[in-house]
Scaffold this active site. Structure first.
Site, PDB file in Angstrom:
ATOM      1  N   ARG A  72     -18.129  -2.979   9.365  1.00  0.00           N
ATOM      2  CA  ARG A  72     -16.764  -2.773   9.845  1.00  0.00           C
ATOM      3  C   ARG A  72     -16.655  -1.378  10.432  1.00  0.00           C
ATOM      4  NH1 ARG A  72     -12.597  -4.312   5.091  1.00  0.00           N
ATOM      5  NH2 ARG A  72     -11.583  -2.443   5.857  1.00  0.00           N
ATOM      6  N   ARG A  77     -21.466  -2.104   2.726  1.00  0.00           N
ATOM      7  CA  ARG A  77     -20.775  -3.370   3.007  1.00  0.00           C
ATOM      8  C   ARG A  77     -21.101  -3.885   4.399  1.00  0.00           C
ATOM      9  NH1 ARG A  77     -14.612  -3.795   1.372  1.00  0.00           N
ATOM     10  NH2 ARG A  77     -14.253  -2.150   2.891  1.00  0.00           N
ATOM     11  N   ARG A 125      -9.692   7.049   4.612  1.00  0.00           N
ATOM     12  CA  ARG A 125      -9.055   5.927   3.904  1.00  0.00           C
ATOM     13  C   ARG A 125      -8.859   6.255   2.429  1.00  0.00           C
ATOM     14  NH1 ARG A 125     -12.956   1.346   5.094  1.00  0.00           N
ATOM     15  NH2 ARG A 125     -11.593   0.008   3.874  1.00  0.00           N
ATOM     16  N   ARG A 147       0.823  -1.208   0.000  1.00  0.00           N
ATOM     17  CA  ARG A 147       0.000   0.000   0.000  1.00  0.00           C
ATOM     18  C   ARG A 147       0.855   1.255   0.000  1.00  0.00           C
ATOM     19  NH1 ARG A 147      -4.855  -2.499   2.635  1.00  0.00           N
ATOM     20  NH2 ARG A 147      -6.553  -1.009   2.576  1.00  0.00           N
TER      21      ARG A 147
HETATM   22  P1  AMP Z   1      -8.436  -3.543   4.180  1.00  0.00           P
HETATM   23  O1  AMP Z   1      -9.272  -4.638   4.736  1.00  0.00           O
HETATM   24  O2  AMP Z   1      -7.487  -3.988   3.119  1.00  0.00           O
HETATM   25  O3  AMP Z   1      -9.255  -2.349   3.742  1.00  0.00           O
HETATM   26  O4  AMP Z   1      -7.518  -3.012   5.375  1.00  0.00           O
HETATM   27  C1  AMP Z   1      -8.076  -2.479   6.553  1.00  0.00           C
HETATM   28  C2  AMP Z   1      -7.044  -1.648   7.291  1.00  0.00           C
HETATM   29  O5  AMP Z   1      -5.950  -2.479   7.686  1.00  0.00           O
HETATM   30  C3  AMP Z   1      -6.424  -0.525   6.502  1.00  0.00           C
HETATM   31  O6  AMP Z   1      -7.220   0.646   6.467  1.00  0.00           O
HETATM   32  C4  AMP Z   1      -5.121  -0.315   7.281  1.00  0.00           C
HETATM   33  O7  AMP Z   1      -5.344   0.372   8.496  1.00  0.00           O
HETATM   34  C5  AMP Z   1      -4.727  -1.746   7.613  1.00  0.00           C
HETATM   35  N1  AMP Z   1      -3.899  -2.324   6.528  1.00  0.00           N
HETATM   36  C6  AMP Z   1      -4.224  -3.365   5.713  1.00  0.00           C
HETATM   37  N2  AMP Z   1      -3.237  -3.608   4.833  1.00  0.00           N
HETATM   38  C7  AMP Z   1      -2.271  -2.690   5.082  1.00  0.00           C
HETATM   39  C8  AMP Z   1      -1.019  -2.401   4.503  1.00  0.00           C
HETATM   40  N3  AMP Z   1      -0.546  -3.089   3.451  1.00  0.00           N
HETATM   41  N4  AMP Z   1      -0.299  -1.371   5.032  1.00  0.00           N
HETATM   42  C9  AMP Z   1      -0.732  -0.664   6.081  1.00  0.00           C
HETATM   43  N5  AMP Z   1      -1.920  -0.872   6.660  1.00  0.00           N
HETATM   44  C10 AMP Z   1      -2.699  -1.878   6.182  1.00  0.00           C
END
Ligand code: AMP
Length: 206
Positions: free
Chosen positions: A151, A122, A162, A88
């Site tokens: 969530r 969602r 985000r 990311r």
């Molecule tokens: P997601 O389910 O992919 O939307 O991830 C949810 C949250 O987890 C994100 O908003 C970040 O806070 C954290 N997160 C997930 N993947 C990463 C990553 N590669 N780098 C940093 N934070 C992450």
């Protein structure tokens, strides 16, 4: 095959990764899911991650890099994997490049208004299933019957943060992987099935 999925929150990375994992018989690795599992289990990583996730911020690179490196060393990744939500940031991409090579980086392109609508609708189940109120009406999981929930970081204030973080930290990866010749961009604005079709077509001509 070794895939990375890029795309804004709500672009459909998780849904697409699930279909791809089934089709290619390779593991779906979602760093978000890993953090949510840690959170549920009450581990130190879970507590740390929560303080960032709840604010819509990124967990520090070194924490995520280590988790992914360990996961990719597991035997089920030998034939390939689908990374969903990692890398990311550019430093994460650099760290990943020291651990493995990649075949394709798939950017799922979806307009901002669709993304916001999808995220606000969602709903999740403890069993891992995901739904959307735009297409699913029941408050209960179709698979296990449990109550669905939203969530914490899908609530409106956090979503805007985000999206901002995505633009600033993650969107630069599109150019980064384009320059490496790995990027495929597909339209993800319609159904999961249609997006998968778009992917298949794009792969066939790459
Ligand atoms: P997601 O389910 O992919 O939307 O991830 C949810 C949250 O987890 C994100 O908003 C970040 O806070 C954290 N997160 C997930 N993947 C990463 C990553 N590669 N780098 C940093 N934070 C992450």
């Amino acid at each position: 095959m070794k895939f990375v999925l890029l795309g804004a929150p709500g672009a459909g990375k998780g849904s697409q990764a699930a279909v791809m994992a089934d089709y290619y018989k390779i593991p779906h690795i979602s760093t978000g899911d890993v953090f949510r599992a840690h959170l549920k289990a009450g581990t130190e990583i879970g507590v740390l991650a929560k303080s960032y996730m709840d604010k819509g911020l990124l967990v520090p690179d070194d924490v995520v890099d280590k988790i992914v490196e360990q996961r990719l060393a597991e035997s089920d990744c030998v034939r390939g994997f689908i990374l969903d939500g990692y890398p990311r940031t550019i430093p994460q991409a650099e760290a990943l490049s020291t651990v493995t090579d990649l075949d394709y980086v798939v950017d799922i392109v979806v307009a901002n208004d669709i993304v916001i609508k999808r995220i606000s609708g969602r709903r999740m189940c403890m069993c891992g299933a995901t739904y959307n109120t735009n297409s699913y009406n029941s408050p209960l999981c179709e698979k296990c019957g449990k109550q669905l929930y939203q969530r914490e970081d899908d609530k409106k204030e956090t979503v805007l943060k985000r999206l901002e973080v995505y633009e600033k930290n993650t969107a630069p990866l599109i150019e980064y992987y384009q320059e490496k010749g790995l990027l495929i961009q597909i339209d993800g604005g319609e159904s999961v099935e249609k997006t998968f079709e778009n992917l298949q077509k794009a792969l066939a001509t790459k």
